[in-house]
Design a protein around this motif. Sequence first.
Motif, PDB file in Angstrom:
ATOM      1  N   ASP A  17       0.996  -1.109   0.208  1.00  0.00           N
ATOM      2  CA  ASP A  17       0.215  -0.190   0.286  1.00  0.00           C
ATOM      3  C   ASP A  17       0.842   0.969   0.062  1.00  0.00           C
ATOM      4  O   ASP A  17       1.292   1.911   0.404  1.00  0.00           O
ATOM      5  N   GLN A  18       1.063   2.387  -0.979  1.00  0.00           N
ATOM      6  CA  GLN A  18       2.294   2.887  -1.549  1.00  0.00           C
ATOM      7  C   GLN A  18       1.820   4.494  -0.595  1.00  0.00           C
ATOM      8  O   GLN A  18       2.301   5.168  -0.652  1.00  0.00           O
ATOM      9  N   THR A  19       0.241   4.164  -0.328  1.00  0.00           N
ATOM     10  CA  THR A  19      -0.626   5.250   0.498  1.00  0.00           C
ATOM     11  C   THR A  19      -0.011   5.650   1.757  1.00  0.00           C
ATOM     12  O   THR A  19       0.161   6.522   2.872  1.00  0.00           O
ATOM     13  N   ARG A  20       1.055   4.511   2.481  1.00  0.00           N
ATOM     14  CA  ARG A  20       1.468   4.286   3.885  1.00  0.00           C
ATOM     15  C   ARG A  20       2.433   4.884   3.862  1.00  0.00           C
ATOM     16  O   ARG A  20       2.834   4.598   4.625  1.00  0.00           O
ATOM     17  N   LEU A  21       3.633   4.044   2.496  1.00  0.00           N
ATOM     18  CA  LEU A  21       5.226   4.848   2.589  1.00  0.00           C
ATOM     19  C   LEU A  21       5.305   6.818   3.227  1.00  0.00           C
ATOM     20  O   LEU A  21       4.472   7.069   2.113  1.00  0.00           O
ATOM     21  N   PRO A  22       6.153   6.702   3.832  1.00  0.00           N
ATOM     22  CA  PRO A  22       7.420   6.353   4.472  1.00  0.00           C
ATOM     23  C   PRO A  22       7.536   5.177   5.660  1.00  0.00           C
ATOM     24  O   PRO A  22       8.219   4.720   5.929  1.00  0.00           O
ATOM     25  N   GLU A  23       6.320   5.841   6.057  1.00  0.00           N
ATOM     26  CA  GLU A  23       6.002   5.702   7.443  1.00  0.00           C
ATOM     27  C   GLU A  23       5.878   4.575   7.873  1.00  0.00           C
ATOM     28  O   GLU A  23       6.242   3.820   9.044  1.00  0.00           O
ATOM     29  N   GLU A  24       5.488   3.464   7.275  1.00  0.00           N
ATOM     30  CA  GLU A  24       4.811   1.828   7.041  1.00  0.00           C
ATOM     31  C   GLU A  24       4.758   0.877   5.968  1.00  0.00           C
ATOM     32  O   GLU A  24       4.268   1.553   4.958  1.00  0.00           O
ATOM     33  N   LEU A  25       5.938  -0.777   5.709  1.00  0.00           N
ATOM     34  CA  LEU A  25       5.780  -0.939   5.488  1.00  0.00           C
ATOM     35  C   LEU A  25       4.086  -2.244   5.547  1.00  0.00           C
ATOM     36  O   LEU A  25       4.514  -2.602   5.597  1.00  0.00           O
ATOM     37  N   VAL A  26       3.035  -1.776   4.545  1.00  0.00           N
ATOM     38  CA  VAL A  26       2.531  -2.867   4.487  1.00  0.00           C
ATOM     39  C   VAL A  26       1.517  -2.519   3.279  1.00  0.00           C
ATOM     40  O   VAL A  26       2.230  -2.419   2.289  1.00  0.00           O
ATOM     41  N   HIS A  27       0.992  -4.536   3.670  1.00  0.00           N
ATOM     42  CA  HIS A  27       0.796  -5.027   1.921  1.00  0.00           C
ATOM     43  C   HIS A  27      -0.762  -5.092   2.000  1.00  0.00           C
ATOM     44  O   HIS A  27      -1.637  -4.996   3.496  1.00  0.00           O
ATOM     45  N   ILE A  28      -1.840  -5.052   1.602  1.00  0.00           N
ATOM     46  CA  ILE A  28      -3.192  -5.208   0.776  1.00  0.00           C
ATOM     47  C   ILE A  28      -3.111  -5.925  -0.141  1.00  0.00           C
ATOM     48  O   ILE A  28      -2.887  -6.245  -0.799  1.00  0.00           O
ATOM     49  N   ASP A  29      -4.479  -6.956   0.382  1.00  0.00           N
ATOM     50  CA  ASP A  29      -4.791  -8.064  -0.849  1.00  0.00           C
ATOM     51  C   ASP A  29      -6.056  -8.326  -1.161  1.00  0.00           C
ATOM     52  O   ASP A  29      -7.189  -7.105  -0.457  1.00  0.00           O
ATOM     53  N   CYS A  30      -6.036  -7.868  -2.677  1.00  0.00           N
ATOM     54  CA  CYS A  30      -7.190  -7.340  -3.538  1.00  0.00           C
ATOM     55  C   CYS A  30      -7.899  -8.327  -3.933  1.00  0.00           C
ATOM     56  O   CYS A  30      -7.248  -9.826  -4.936  1.00  0.00           O
ATOM     57  N   LYS A  31      -8.892  -8.546  -2.950  1.00  0.00           N
ATOM     58  CA  LYS A  31      -9.920 -10.395  -3.587  1.00  0.00           C
ATOM     59  C   LYS A  31     -12.056  -9.665  -4.296  1.00  0.00           C
ATOM     60  O   LYS A  31     -11.266 -11.089  -4.484  1.00  0.00           O
ATOM     61  N   ASP A  32     -11.412  -8.447  -4.708  1.00  0.00           N
ATOM     62  CA  ASP A  32     -12.373  -8.339  -5.376  1.00  0.00           C
ATOM     63  C   ASP A  32     -11.894  -7.011  -6.338  1.00  0.00           C
ATOM     64  O   ASP A  32     -11.421  -6.199  -5.678  1.00  0.00           O
ATOM     65  N   VAL A  33     -13.057  -6.744  -7.103  1.00  0.00           N
ATOM     66  CA  VAL A  33     -12.577  -5.849  -8.525  1.00  0.00           C
ATOM     67  C   VAL A  33     -12.903  -4.793  -7.570  1.00  0.00           C
ATOM     68  O   VAL A  33     -11.761  -3.560  -7.931  1.00  0.00           O
ATOM     69  N   GLU A  34     -14.111  -4.993  -6.973  1.00  0.00           N
ATOM     70  CA  GLU A  34     -14.063  -2.843  -6.239  1.00  0.00           C
ATOM     71  C   GLU A  34     -12.963  -3.123  -5.280  1.00  0.00           C
ATOM     72  O   GLU A  34     -12.626  -1.388  -5.446  1.00  0.00           O
ATOM     73  N   THR A  35     -11.922  -3.608  -4.463  1.00  0.00           N
ATOM     74  CA  THR A  35     -10.627  -3.064  -3.690  1.00  0.00           C
ATOM     75  C   THR A  35      -9.869  -3.216  -5.027  1.00  0.00           C
ATOM     76  O   THR A  35      -9.175  -1.703  -4.987  1.00  0.00           O
ATOM     77  N   THR A  36      -9.772  -3.948  -6.191  1.00  0.00           N
ATOM     78  CA  THR A  36      -8.166  -3.588  -7.114  1.00  0.00           C
ATOM     79  C   THR A  36      -8.176  -2.114  -8.119  1.00  0.00           C
ATOM     80  O   THR A  36      -8.239  -1.497  -7.681  1.00  0.00           O
ATOM     81  N   ALA A  37      -9.827  -1.844  -7.812  1.00  0.00           N
ATOM     82  CA  ALA A  37     -10.117  -0.783  -8.114  1.00  0.00           C
ATOM     83  C   ALA A  37      -9.518   0.459  -7.552  1.00  0.00           C
ATOM     84  O   ALA A  37      -8.892   1.303  -7.866  1.00  0.00           O
ATOM     85  N   GLU A  38     -10.052   0.036  -6.348  1.00  0.00           N
ATOM     86  CA  GLU A  38     -10.065   1.373  -5.024  1.00  0.00           C
ATOM     87  C   GLU A  38      -8.644   1.745  -5.207  1.00  0.00           C
ATOM     88  O   GLU A  38      -8.146   3.144  -5.069  1.00  0.00           O
ATOM     89  N   ALA A  39      -8.010   0.593  -5.056  1.00  0.00           N
ATOM     90  CA  ALA A  39      -6.187   0.125  -5.332  1.00  0.00           C
ATOM     91  C   ALA A  39      -5.573   1.258  -6.047  1.00  0.00           C
ATOM     92  O   ALA A  39      -4.868   2.021  -6.088  1.00  0.00           O
ATOM     93  N   ILE A  40      -6.304   1.002  -7.004  1.00  0.00           N
ATOM     94  CA  ILE A  40      -5.665   2.090  -8.467  1.00  0.00           C
ATOM     95  C   ILE A  40      -5.749   3.147  -8.401  1.00  0.00           C
ATOM     96  O   ILE A  40      -4.737   3.773  -8.321  1.00  0.00           O
ATOM     97  N   GLN A  41      -7.271   3.736  -8.416  1.00  0.00           N
ATOM     98  CA  GLN A  41      -7.500   5.293  -8.289  1.00  0.00           C
ATOM     99  C   GLN A  41      -7.294   5.568  -7.183  1.00  0.00           C
ATOM    100  O   GLN A  41      -6.703   6.821  -7.572  1.00  0.00           O
ATOM    101  N   SER A  42      -6.598   5.381  -5.897  1.00  0.00           N
ATOM    102  CA  SER A  42      -6.162   6.030  -5.585  1.00  0.00           C
ATOM    103  C   SER A  42      -4.620   5.901  -4.918  1.00  0.00           C
ATOM    104  O   SER A  42      -4.196   6.210  -3.752  1.00  0.00           O
ATOM    105  N   LEU A  43      -4.318   4.744  -5.839  1.00  0.00           N
ATOM    106  CA  LEU A  43      -2.629   5.142  -5.541  1.00  0.00           C
ATOM    107  C   LEU A  43      -2.198   4.838  -4.432  1.00  0.00           C
ATOM    108  O   LEU A  43      -0.616   4.875  -4.553  1.00  0.00           O
ATOM    109  N   ARG A  44      -3.149   3.185  -4.092  1.00  0.00           N
ATOM    110  CA  ARG A  44      -2.315   1.653  -3.130  1.00  0.00           C
ATOM    111  C   ARG A  44      -1.174   1.471  -3.891  1.00  0.00           C
ATOM    112  O   ARG A  44       0.070   1.219  -3.682  1.00  0.00           O
ATOM    113  N   VAL A  45      -1.452   1.745  -5.505  1.00  0.00           N
ATOM    114  CA  VAL A  45      -0.578   0.907  -6.860  1.00  0.00           C
ATOM    115  C   VAL A  45      -0.969   1.844  -7.637  1.00  0.00           C
ATOM    116  O   VAL A  45      -1.614   2.729  -7.898  1.00  0.00           O
ATOM    117  N   ARG A  46       0.600   2.464  -8.079  1.00  0.00           N
ATOM    118  CA  ARG A  46       0.428   3.295  -8.979  1.00  0.00           C
ATOM    119  C   ARG A  46       1.746   3.211 -10.181  1.00  0.00           C
ATOM    120  O   ARG A  46       2.819   2.534  -9.350  1.00  0.00           O
TER     121      ARG A  46
END
Length: 343
Positions: A17-46
């Motif tokens: 989850d790149q929105t949390r760097l550099p404070e913390e290195l945390v991962h998120i798991d995308c199990k549905d399209v909703e979460t995946t689309a949100e991750a792209i839109q909000s720059l968790r992955v960019r």
Amino acid sequence: MPVATLNWENDCLRMIDQTRLPEELVHIDCKDVETTAEAIQSLRVRGAPAIGVAAAYGVVIAAQEALSKTDFDAHVRNGIDQLSKTRPTAVNLFWALNRQTAILDQTKGQSPEEIRNHLLKEAHRIFEEDKKVCREIGKNGAALLSQETTVLTHCNAGSLATVDYGTALAVVYAAVEQGKQVAVFADETRPLLQGSRLTAWELQQSGVDVTVICDNMAGTVLRSKNVDSVIVGADRIAANGDVANKIGTYGLAILAREHQVPFYVAAPLSTLDMDLASGDQIPIEERAPEEITCGLGKQTTPEGVPVYNPAFDVTPNTLVTAIITEKGIARNPYGEIFQAWFA
Ligand code: MRU
């Protein structure tokens, strides 16, 4: 070793989850399209290539969701549609979704499980290609750098923007691996600070010499700090070599020209959009005003003042010294060499 940005694990897409760097290195798991689309839109992955890879796996996730539905094909295509609406500028998103759409078209008539497996294979292929292509870009670009050199970069076109090695920063990583001494100035990159949060973080992790500057310091640094080259990534490159990249790239290219510093763009062929004759046709994403007015955790603009927040700009090909790709290095006029690469 540069960091791994995303991986397919236990039937889901695991990403930093790149929105949390550099404070913390945390991962998120995308199990549905909703979460995946949100991750792209909000720059968790960019970053254009990473967005493409994430979207390719997003289609697999849509297929997994569709296994329990009556209309498998329509559900997967809805997922593709949802993913395509997340970010308009990075062409790698549409390139990856088109590849998955082609798989859907080619496998019509097969069972949903078989189609899901074909989509997963294609996503893995896109993932592996990205790793290979970024290393080729690194090797090709490193040849442009001298034994002791200073590079200025903008935004993050590093391992965090791809599967694991980067494009602009691949050139730095490859040069360092060849024993060259490379120092990097990283533009902070307002409003979302990809330079100071992400580029500085990953270069520090890899032991590369990095110094962060505010965007408005680039002119002074180019004039006084012996910068040998500016190297940036790209979100979309038109057929004539005009380059869309993170907002601020255009200004940096003008500064580089003024100071006779070469301005290089490093990008995979998947970032070339041969359907667009020039950069004027590239859609530029506009993002929420709050990224500017409250981006630093506190209100920095008076309430009610209008804000313009384009996420990207277009640098005309005349300001680009060379475009570094996995196929080699192109110089203006770009059109002919691009045509040859796609022939
Ligand atoms: O908004 P972002 O963080 O996705 O923007 C990223 C960039 O502009 C990168 O320079 C570009 O995508 C190239 S990444 C190899």
